[in-house]
Design an enzyme around this catalytic site. Structure first.
Site, PDB file in Angstrom:
ATOM      1  N   HIS A 157       0.644  -1.089   0.035  1.00  0.00           N
ATOM      2  CA  HIS A 157      -0.059  -0.093  -0.025  1.00  0.00           C
ATOM      3  C   HIS A 157       0.917   1.268   0.183  1.00  0.00           C
ATOM      4  O   HIS A 157       2.277   1.197   0.100  1.00  0.00           O
ATOM      5  CB  HIS A 157      -1.103   0.050   1.097  1.00  0.00           C
ATOM      6  CG  HIS A 157      -2.015  -0.813   1.186  1.00  0.00           C
ATOM      7  ND1 HIS A 157      -1.864  -2.224   1.526  1.00  0.00           N
ATOM      8  CD2 HIS A 157      -3.441  -0.695   0.707  1.00  0.00           C
ATOM      9  CE1 HIS A 157      -2.901  -2.922   1.305  1.00  0.00           C
ATOM     10  NE2 HIS A 157      -3.809  -1.814   0.892  1.00  0.00           N
ATOM     11  N   LYS A 161      -0.222   4.650   4.724  1.00  0.00           N
ATOM     12  CA  LYS A 161      -1.299   3.930   5.515  1.00  0.00           C
ATOM     13  C   LYS A 161      -0.716   3.349   6.928  1.00  0.00           C
ATOM     14  O   LYS A 161       0.507   3.265   6.860  1.00  0.00           O
ATOM     15  CB  LYS A 161      -1.368   2.545   4.535  1.00  0.00           C
ATOM     16  CG  LYS A 161      -2.330   1.494   5.339  1.00  0.00           C
ATOM     17  CD  LYS A 161      -2.712   0.319   4.260  1.00  0.00           C
ATOM     18  CE  LYS A 161      -3.622  -0.552   5.077  1.00  0.00           C
ATOM     19  NZ  LYS A 161      -4.979  -0.013   5.481  1.00  0.00           N
TER      20      LYS A 161
END
Ligand SMILES: NC(=O)C1=CN([C@@H]2O[C@H](COP(=O)(O)OP(=O)(O)OC[C@H]3O[C@@H](n4cnc5c(N)ncnc54)[C@H](OP(=O)(O)O)[C@@H]3O)[C@@H](O)[C@H]2O)C=CC1
Ligand SMILES: O=C(O)C1=N[C@H](C(=O)O)C[C@H](O)C1
Length: 270
Positions: A157, A161
């Site tokens: 990600h 995040k």
């Protein structure tokens, strides 16, 4: 039929912006409010302008109690404490509450389930993409069929995040664990570092990558003696999650209060 009235929580966040744009573009729903935390830079701004579409005349507010009175549903991709608080409000008002927030503790999960029992219609999922929910079905079947293969879940990600492994990686791990009839929490290896020794048979491993602006990549690897199966999903646009959340709202208005999953919405548990 009148359109379902939706509040988007976490309005100034990456998913909040995608949710505002998706709700505004959908014929069956309408945006009636946008929420963010007290002190957020988004407060007082027009939700449509923030989301890069036309002005919607909806200003971002931090007064959840006032906004929820005129709503049918909340779409909430925020943070665990905020989702628990909203679930409790949704229970009092009998609203649909769509929770995409990940990184919830066991206590948070229990509080959300209690809100479902107390009157909210909650759909909670680590991933609202229909493609990802379909992938969990494949993973469960593959893990069952290849019972002695090593299962590893890899995710990448964007660099903002804050939780790991991702909610989706945990969903995929749960699917593999179901296929093996084991409990994920007793059989998972969440990190490896140093002299770990050989891999323990039957465990489900996780690996986490973070970087750039990757929206969400997940791979489940089943590694056997002379072959390796790789089941992959790559999200290309956050709209996929936002449209999944709208699908969940439309399904949940017709359900009894409770806590549901995206597999329920897609009829995979029928
Ligand atoms: N299930 C799914 O399909 C998906 C889930 N997610 C999950 O959704 C969540 C949000 O992701 P993303 O949009 O990228 O994150 P962002 O940080 O961009 O957005 C989070 C938003 O929530 C707000 N917020 C944070 N804490 C609170 C609080 N206590 N009360 C009210 N609002 C709060 C933030 O405000 P501020 O910025 O002012 O702090 C921000 O507007 C994450 O848990 C992520 O993992 C993401 C994509 C898909
Ligand atoms: O934080 C994100 O961005 C995402 N979070 C969810 C997760 O934790 O799995 C879903 C998606 O992968 C994007």
């Amino acid at each position: 039929m009148s359109r379902l009235r939706i509040i988007v929580a976490g309005a100034g966040g990456r998913m909040g912006l995608a949710n505002i744009a998706a709700v505004a573009a959908h014929d069956a729903v309408e945006l009636v409010g946008a929420l963010d935390r007290a002190g957020s830079a988004a407060l007082g701004k027009d939700a449509g302008v923030l989301a890069g579409i036309e002005p919607l005349g909806i200003l971002v507010s931090d007064d959840a109690g006032a906004l929820l009175d005129g709503a049918d549903a909340i779409i909430d991709f925020t943070a665990p404490a905020a989702s628990v608080a909203l679930a409790q409000l949704a229970a009092k008002k009998g609203l649909v509450h769509i929770i995409g927030t990940t990184g919830c503790s066991a206590d948070d999960e229990a509080a959300i389930a209690a809100a479902g029992a107390a009157g909210a219609r909650i759909v909670k999922s680590g991933n609202f993409s229909p493609g990802m929910v379909a992938l969990t079905v494949l993973v469960e079947r593959a893990a069952r069929a290849l019972g002695d293969y090593d299962v590893e879940v890899l995710e990448m990600h964007h660099n903002q995040k804050v939780d790991a492994p991702s909610g989706t990686a945990l969903m995929l791990g749960e699917a593999a664990a179901r296929g093996r009839n084991i409990d994920l929490k007793d059989n998972s290896v969440r990190v490896r570092d140093g002299h770990t020794g050989p891999r323990e048979a039957g465990t489900i491993g996780f690996a986490t990558l973070r970087g750039g602006n990757v929206i969400g990549d997940h791979m489940v690897i089943l590694a056997g003696p002379s072959e390796r199966i790789e089941l992959n999903h790559r999200a290309q646009d956050r709209t996929i999650y936002a449209n999944g959340a709208i699908k969940a709202v439309r399904w949940a208005v017709g359900q009894a209060p409770g806590l549901y999953s995206m597999a329920d919405v897609l009829g995979l548990n029928d």
